[in-house]
Scaffold this active site. Sequence first.
Site, short mmCIF file in Angstrom:
data_model
loop_
_atom_site.label_atom_id
_atom_site.label_comp_id
_atom_site.label_asym_id
_atom_site.label_seq_id
_atom_site.Cartn_x
_atom_site.Cartn_y
_atom_site.Cartn_z
N ASP A 126 0.97 -1.49 -0.07
CA ASP A 126 -0.23 -0.19 -0.26
C ASP A 126 1.32 0.87 -0.57
O ASP A 126 0.51 2.22 -0.42
CB ASP A 126 -1.04 -0.16 1.55
CG ASP A 126 0.19 -0.20 2.81
OD1 ASP A 126 1.02 0.02 2.84
OD2 ASP A 126 -0.80 -0.25 3.20
N LYS A 154 9.13 0.00 -5.10
CA LYS A 154 8.11 -0.82 -4.50
C LYS A 154 6.80 -0.61 -6.09
O LYS A 154 6.66 -1.79 -6.70
CB LYS A 154 7.14 -1.79 -3.67
CG LYS A 154 7.97 -2.14 -2.45
CD LYS A 154 8.46 -4.09 -2.87
CE LYS A 154 7.46 -4.90 -2.69
NZ LYS A 154 7.70 -5.77 -2.93
P1 NAD Z 1 11.06 -9.51 4.77
O1 NAD Z 1 12.81 -8.55 4.55
O2 NAD Z 1 10.97 -10.51 5.89
O3 NAD Z 1 11.97 -10.71 3.53
C1 NAD Z 1 12.24 -10.50 2.54
C2 NAD Z 1 12.98 -11.78 1.62
O4 NAD Z 1 13.39 -12.26 0.35
C3 NAD Z 1 14.03 -12.86 2.74
O5 NAD Z 1 13.63 -14.21 3.28
C4 NAD Z 1 15.12 -12.15 1.93
O6 NAD Z 1 16.82 -12.83 2.48
C5 NAD Z 1 14.82 -12.89 0.32
N1 NAD Z 1 15.55 -11.62 -0.57
C6 NAD Z 1 16.32 -10.27 -0.15
N2 NAD Z 1 17.16 -10.11 -1.50
C7 NAD Z 1 16.65 -10.99 -2.41
C8 NAD Z 1 17.88 -11.25 -3.38
N3 NAD Z 1 17.79 -10.46 -4.06
N4 NAD Z 1 16.69 -12.79 -4.51
C9 NAD Z 1 16.08 -13.73 -2.94
N5 NAD Z 1 15.96 -13.52 -2.52
C10 NAD Z 1 16.12 -11.64 -1.50
O7 NAD Z 1 10.21 -9.07 4.50
P2 NAD Z 1 8.79 -9.62 4.39
O8 NAD Z 1 8.00 -8.77 5.13
O9 NAD Z 1 8.40 -10.85 4.61
O10 NAD Z 1 7.43 -9.29 2.86
C11 NAD Z 1 7.97 -9.69 1.83
C12 NAD Z 1 7.54 -9.13 0.25
O11 NAD Z 1 6.22 -8.27 1.10
C13 NAD Z 1 8.34 -8.04 0.19
O12 NAD Z 1 8.29 -7.90 -1.31
C14 NAD Z 1 7.93 -6.17 1.23
O13 NAD Z 1 8.03 -5.32 0.26
C15 NAD Z 1 6.28 -6.98 0.82
N6 NAD Z 1 4.97 -6.06 1.78
C16 NAD Z 1 5.13 -6.39 3.06
C17 NAD Z 1 4.64 -5.95 4.40
C18 NAD Z 1 4.89 -5.88 5.19
O14 NAD Z 1 4.30 -5.43 6.58
N7 NAD Z 1 5.36 -7.01 5.75
C19 NAD Z 1 3.48 -5.45 4.18
C20 NAD Z 1 3.58 -4.73 2.50
C21 NAD Z 1 4.71 -5.35 1.29
O1 TDX Z 2 11.43 2.30 15.78
C1 TDX Z 2 9.94 3.00 15.09
N1 TDX Z 2 9.39 3.38 15.44
C2 TDX Z 2 8.38 3.93 14.86
O2 TDX Z 2 8.22 4.75 15.49
C3 TDX Z 2 10.34 1.89 13.79
C4 TDX Z 2 11.19 0.68 13.11
C5 TDX Z 2 8.95 2.47 13.15
N2 TDX Z 2 8.16 3.04 13.47
C6 TDX Z 2 6.58 3.56 13.14
C7 TDX Z 2 7.03 4.04 11.49
C8 TDX Z 2 5.55 3.42 10.55
O3 TDX Z 2 4.69 4.75 11.23
O4 TDX Z 2 5.87 2.55 12.64
C9 TDX Z 2 5.15 2.25 11.82
C10 TDX Z 2 5.55 0.82 10.70
O5 TDX Z 2 6.71 0.89 10.36
P1 TDX Z 2 7.48 -0.35 10.26
O6 TDX Z 2 7.31 -1.37 11.13
O7 TDX Z 2 8.68 -0.30 9.94
O8 TDX Z 2 6.61 -0.39 9.10
P2 TDX Z 2 6.34 0.47 7.89
O9 TDX Z 2 7.78 1.80 7.49
O10 TDX Z 2 4.71 1.13 7.99
O11 TDX Z 2 7.00 -0.66 6.34
C11 TDX Z 2 5.73 -1.94 6.70
O12 TDX Z 2 4.70 -1.73 6.01
C12 TDX Z 2 4.33 -1.83 4.71
C13 TDX Z 2 7.20 -2.38 5.98
O13 TDX Z 2 8.81 -2.95 6.82
C14 TDX Z 2 7.07 -2.61 4.24
O14 TDX Z 2 7.63 -3.41 4.03
C15 TDX Z 2 5.47 -2.87 3.55
O15 TDX Z 2 5.03 -2.44 2.25
#
Ligand code: NAD
Ligand code: TDX
Length: 342
Positions: A126, A154
């Site tokens: 998002d 992204k």
């Molecule tokens: P994460 O950082 O926990 O995991 C990413 C994984 O990708 C890791 O296992 C890492 O080793 C692997 N990776 C990184 N670079 C690579 C490469 N070049 N080749 C192969 N593997 C590689 O991330 P996540 O939070 O699990 O997010 C997964 C996906 O979802 C991402 O595309 C992220 O943008 C998307 N996403 C995450 C969130 C969230 O809240 N975590 C929200 C929206 C979208």
């Molecule tokens: O130490 C902190 N203090 C704080 O106030 C951290 C790490 C974050 N924050 C705030 C920033 C954001 O408003 O908390 C909120 C969430 O932060 P993150 O956990 O870093 O997530 P965000 O930046 O929202 O992004 C996440 O959601 C969308 C994921 O990391 C992304 O991969 C995904 O696309």
Amino acid sequence: MNVLVTGGCGFIGSNLVRYLRAQRPGWKVVSLDKLTYAGNLENLGELEGDPGYHFVRGDIGNRELVEHVIRQHSIDAVMHLAAESHVDRSILGPEAFIVTNVLGTQVLLDACRPTGVKRFLMVSTDEVYGSLGPTGAFTESSPLRPSSPYSASKASADLLALACGHTFGMDVVVTRCSNNYGRYQFPEKLIPLMVVNALHDQPLPVYGDGGNVRDWLHVEDHCQALAIALEHGRSGEVYNIGGGAERPNIEIVKGILSILGKPESLIRFVKDRPGHDRRYAIDPSKIKAQLGWTPAHTFERGLEETVRWYVDNRPWWERVRSGAYLQYYETQYRARLEPAAA
Ligand code: NAD
Ligand code: TDX
């Protein structure tokens, strides 16, 4: 069906692989993961010996390897999650985000065409929509206005995937989800970081005034949505996925402290994240109406279960917090923990 999950050893990827093996037992699942600091084989330790699961260590940017893996395992569909995923790191150093999220995605898309992959599911975010004011929610037709290097990378990957659909006739589906929470999230993201710091009686760094709002989605609800989108999503379409749980960050941090029985005096308001998006909110009505998806978890219960999981799995996060992560935390991250008023 044979499915390649990229980034299968990360937070969402490992939950997705586990979900698919449990809920789609007839599918063979192959995880391709580079094992960066965020990827951990331990996240899928319980699948060791499972004949329906295979792990390949490698980079999505290695075209030869990717094509080999696709052919070797007769891959039908790719679920693309591999990415550099942390906004703060993208501010400190955007380059790795462009290499993996943009170039890596294009290499992967290119490798899918000659190898006959039937469907490509792009897991976007998002954050590609940028920030909202106090009201309204992102729909699939909201303009893309990414504001961090992470979200710009992204958005590029998301658009490249859609472009491959238009230009080459690839069967592409894009999903854009809100902030995930749940087990195995790397303790640099808000919820696990706050839990771990509170367990150590260390300050909890809240950026700015703590009023930034995120729309929280339980990772298992997300995995279910991804499986449904892969099976039934319409080619060339985008689906927003959100948990309908908008919360200001400060409320979450206080909730974590209350679950752990720790004092609010641990909260420290620190300098804001540069370019910090104020509010995200997802309108998930399209995926609900078209694909019949609906989230099963309520946020308060899901948060409590997640916090308990971190309490019960201390050895896991102690191990993943060692090495490269610790170095980053001590040097780059701590250096930015200046008071909000500074
Ligand atoms: P994460 O950082 O926990 O995991 C990413 C994984 O990708 C890791 O296992 C890492 O080793 C692997 N990776 C990184 N670079 C690579 C490469 N070049 N080749 C192969 N593997 C590689 O991330 P996540 O939070 O699990 O997010 C997964 C996906 O979802 C991402 O595309 C992220 O943008 C998307 N996403 C995450 C969130 C969230 O809240 N975590 C929200 C929206 C979208
Ligand atoms: O130490 C902190 N203090 C704080 O106030 C951290 C790490 C974050 N924050 C705030 C920033 C954001 O408003 O908390 C909120 C969430 O932060 P993150 O956990 O870093 O997530 P965000 O930046 O929202 O992004 C996440 O959601 C969308 C994921 O990391 C992304 O991969 C995904 O696309």
